[in-house]
Design an enzyme around this catalytic site. Structure first.
Site, PDB file in Angstrom:
ATOM      1  CB  SER A 176      -0.963  -0.003   1.183  1.00 56.06           C
ATOM      2  OG  SER A 176      -0.272  -0.263   2.382  1.00 56.06           O
ATOM      3  CG  HIS A 204      -3.626  -0.858  -2.501  1.00 52.86           C
ATOM      4  ND1 HIS A 204      -4.200   0.398  -2.422  1.00 52.86           N
ATOM      5  CD2 HIS A 204      -3.297  -1.207  -1.236  1.00 52.86           C
ATOM      6  CE1 HIS A 204      -4.195   0.787  -1.156  1.00 52.86           C
ATOM      7  NE2 HIS A 204      -3.665  -0.163  -0.420  1.00 52.86           N
ATOM      8  CE  LYS A 236      -7.513   0.995   0.618  1.00 48.21           C
ATOM      9  NZ  LYS A 236      -6.919   0.119   1.593  1.00 48.21           N
TER      10      LYS A 236
HETATM   11  C1  LIG Z   1      -6.884  -0.078   2.964  1.00 48.13           C
HETATM   12  C2  LIG Z   1      -6.326  -1.416   3.273  1.00 48.13           C
HETATM   13  C3  LIG Z   1      -6.945  -2.273   4.164  1.00 48.13           C
HETATM   14  C4  LIG Z   1      -8.114  -1.848   5.011  1.00 48.13           C
HETATM   15  O1  LIG Z   1      -9.264  -1.805   4.269  1.00 48.13           O
HETATM   16  P1  LIG Z   1     -10.486  -0.915   4.831  1.00 48.13           P
HETATM   17  O2  LIG Z   1     -11.655  -1.433   4.121  1.00 48.13           O
HETATM   18  O3  LIG Z   1     -10.138   0.488   4.498  1.00 48.13           O
HETATM   19  O4  LIG Z   1     -10.534  -1.158   6.304  1.00 48.13           O
HETATM   20  C5  LIG Z   1      -6.444  -3.545   4.326  1.00 48.13           C
HETATM   21  N1  LIG Z   1      -5.343  -3.940   3.661  1.00 48.13           N
HETATM   22  C6  LIG Z   1      -4.689  -3.124   2.800  1.00 48.13           C
HETATM   23  C7  LIG Z   1      -3.481  -3.629   2.089  1.00 48.13           C
HETATM   24  C8  LIG Z   1      -5.161  -1.836   2.598  1.00 48.13           C
HETATM   25  O5  LIG Z   1      -4.502  -1.020   1.789  1.00 48.13           O
END
Ligand SMILES: *Cc1c(COP(=O)(O)O)cnc(C)c1O
Length: 382
Positions: A176, A204, A236
């Site tokens: 991330s 991602h 995302k």
């Molecule tokens: C954003 C993210 C999460 C958390 O997801 P949310 O739905 O925002 O709680 C988990 N793992 C990774 C790699 C992320 O980038």
């Protein structure tokens, strides 16, 4: 005791103080933030679906039908038709027997890791894993070993040394804060050789990588045999909210029985599930968005290389610019903001000391002209 003022002062002193900016209007590449019109390069809405007319219409229509709150947890009366249909569609999308919806990716990771492991087991995590995977390993009573970033031989060495009953390897698919893709085929080979299971959190990668947007595993042509546990998030590239775990029938049934972050929480609103079904349809059918995003990524990297900027080796929508000191990253972010460009400075503890960076993210909603505007703003700082 509890000298909060001193603790806060220390955050300031180390340039690590975090504060929120107030955004008006929708999450988009053009936003009004703290009263200033900005071109935004820090959202995770990689395909621009958060404001897509079909996604909004599905949400509004479903709110009319279902109301807003789901009223209860999934195991009580909160599991509505929309949730169930979305689970079946997500399972098909990632080619797994089943998928289980969660309210957030954070909770999905807590669920998967804690339901699978206990104190007799060992969890092996990449050093750069997302905070939610780290917290999940900590919450499970398993031993937590962390291996060198993206290094399958470092993982193999740790697996060889382990005498744990069950072994679970956990990794981001796309990291991330760095944007690089994990070496999943090599991690899968090492895991298989040592009878370990591989869990991939593809927050991602989904929507962005793979010919139909099915993420890092599709990018590498890998199946559920190599990656028995897949975690995806919906906040995302899907542009909505929520998350899921996908895998075998037995895995999903086990999570329903055991995962506390599934059982003891209210189901997400059905309207969010309906909006996500609309967004999934777009991800699967509209590959032009993905192609446009990848063309922008290419354009940005070429332009940045010409400027001599130190980009990290990433082919994804996350294109960080390594800066070093937290104070310098903050100053650069402020200078960009003065030119109407919003890029976030990422500092410790999110990244290691001395590796503060500007985390630039691109979206299919950007135009080529906007990428060029970002490049000339970066050039003006150099
Ligand atoms: C954003 C993210 C999460 C958390 O997801 P949310 O739905 O925002 O709680 C988990 N793992 C990774 C790699 C992320 O980038």
């Amino acid at each position: 005791m509890f000298n909060l003022a001193a603790r806060l002062a220390e955050q300031h002193q180390r340039d690590l103080y975090r504060s929120r900016r107030i955004a008006e209007g929708a999450s988009d590449v053009h936003m009004c933030i703290d009263g200033r019109d900005c071109l935004v390069f820090c959202s995770n809405d990689y395909l621009g679906l958060a404001t897509h007319p079909d996604v909004k219409a599905a949400f509004i229509h479903a709110a009319d039908h279902y109301g807003v709150g789901s009223g209860a947890a999934h195991l009580v009366t909160g599991h509505q038709y929309a949730h169930h249909a979305l689970e079946e569609e997500l399972a098909g999308f990632v080619s797994r027997e089943r998928a289980l919806l969660f309210s957030t990716g954070y909770m999905a990771n807590l669920a998967a890791v804690t339901a699978l492991t206990d104190r007799h087991d060992e969890v092996f995590g990449d050093k750069l894993n997302h905070a939610s995977l780290i917290d999940a390993a900590q919450l499970s009573e398993a031993k937590h070993s962390r291996y060198k970033h993206a290094d399958a031989s470092a993982l193999a060495a740790r697996l060889t040394a382990s005498s744990a009953t069950d072994k679970l390897v956990i990794t981001d698919g796309v990291f991330s804060m760095d944007g690089d893709i994990a070496p999943l085929p090599e991690l899968a080979t090492a895991s298989h050789k040592h009878n370990a299971w591989l869990l991939v959190d593809d927050a991602h990668g989904l929507g962005v990588l793979g010919s139909s947007g099915a993420g890092s595993l599709q990018h590498f042509g890998m199946s559920d045999k190599e990656v028995p546990v897949l975690v995806g998030t919906l906040g995302k590239a899907f542009g909505t909210f929520g998350a899921f775990v996908a895998g075998s029938e037995d895995l999903i049934e086990l999570l329903i029985q055991k995962a506390r972050s599934y059982i003891y929480t209210t189901a997400l609103p059905a309207a969010v599930a309906e909006a996500t079904r609309a967004s999934l349809k777009i991800i699967q059918t509209d590959s032009a968005r993905r192609q446009h995003l990848h063309a922008l990524i290419q354009r940005f990297r070429t332009g940045a290389a010409q400027l001599g900027l130190s980009l990290m080796p990433s082919t994804t929508a996350i294109q960080p610019l390594l800066v070093g000191e937290a104070s310098r990253a903050l100053a650069m972010s402020e200078a960009l903001l003065a030119q109407g460009i919003m890029v976030s400075a990422i500092r410790p503890p999110t990244v290691a000391e001395g590796s503060s960076r500007l985390r630039i993210t691109l979206s299919a909603a950007h135009t080529e002209t906007e990428i060029d505007r970002l490049l000339s703003a970066l050039a003006s700082l150099a």
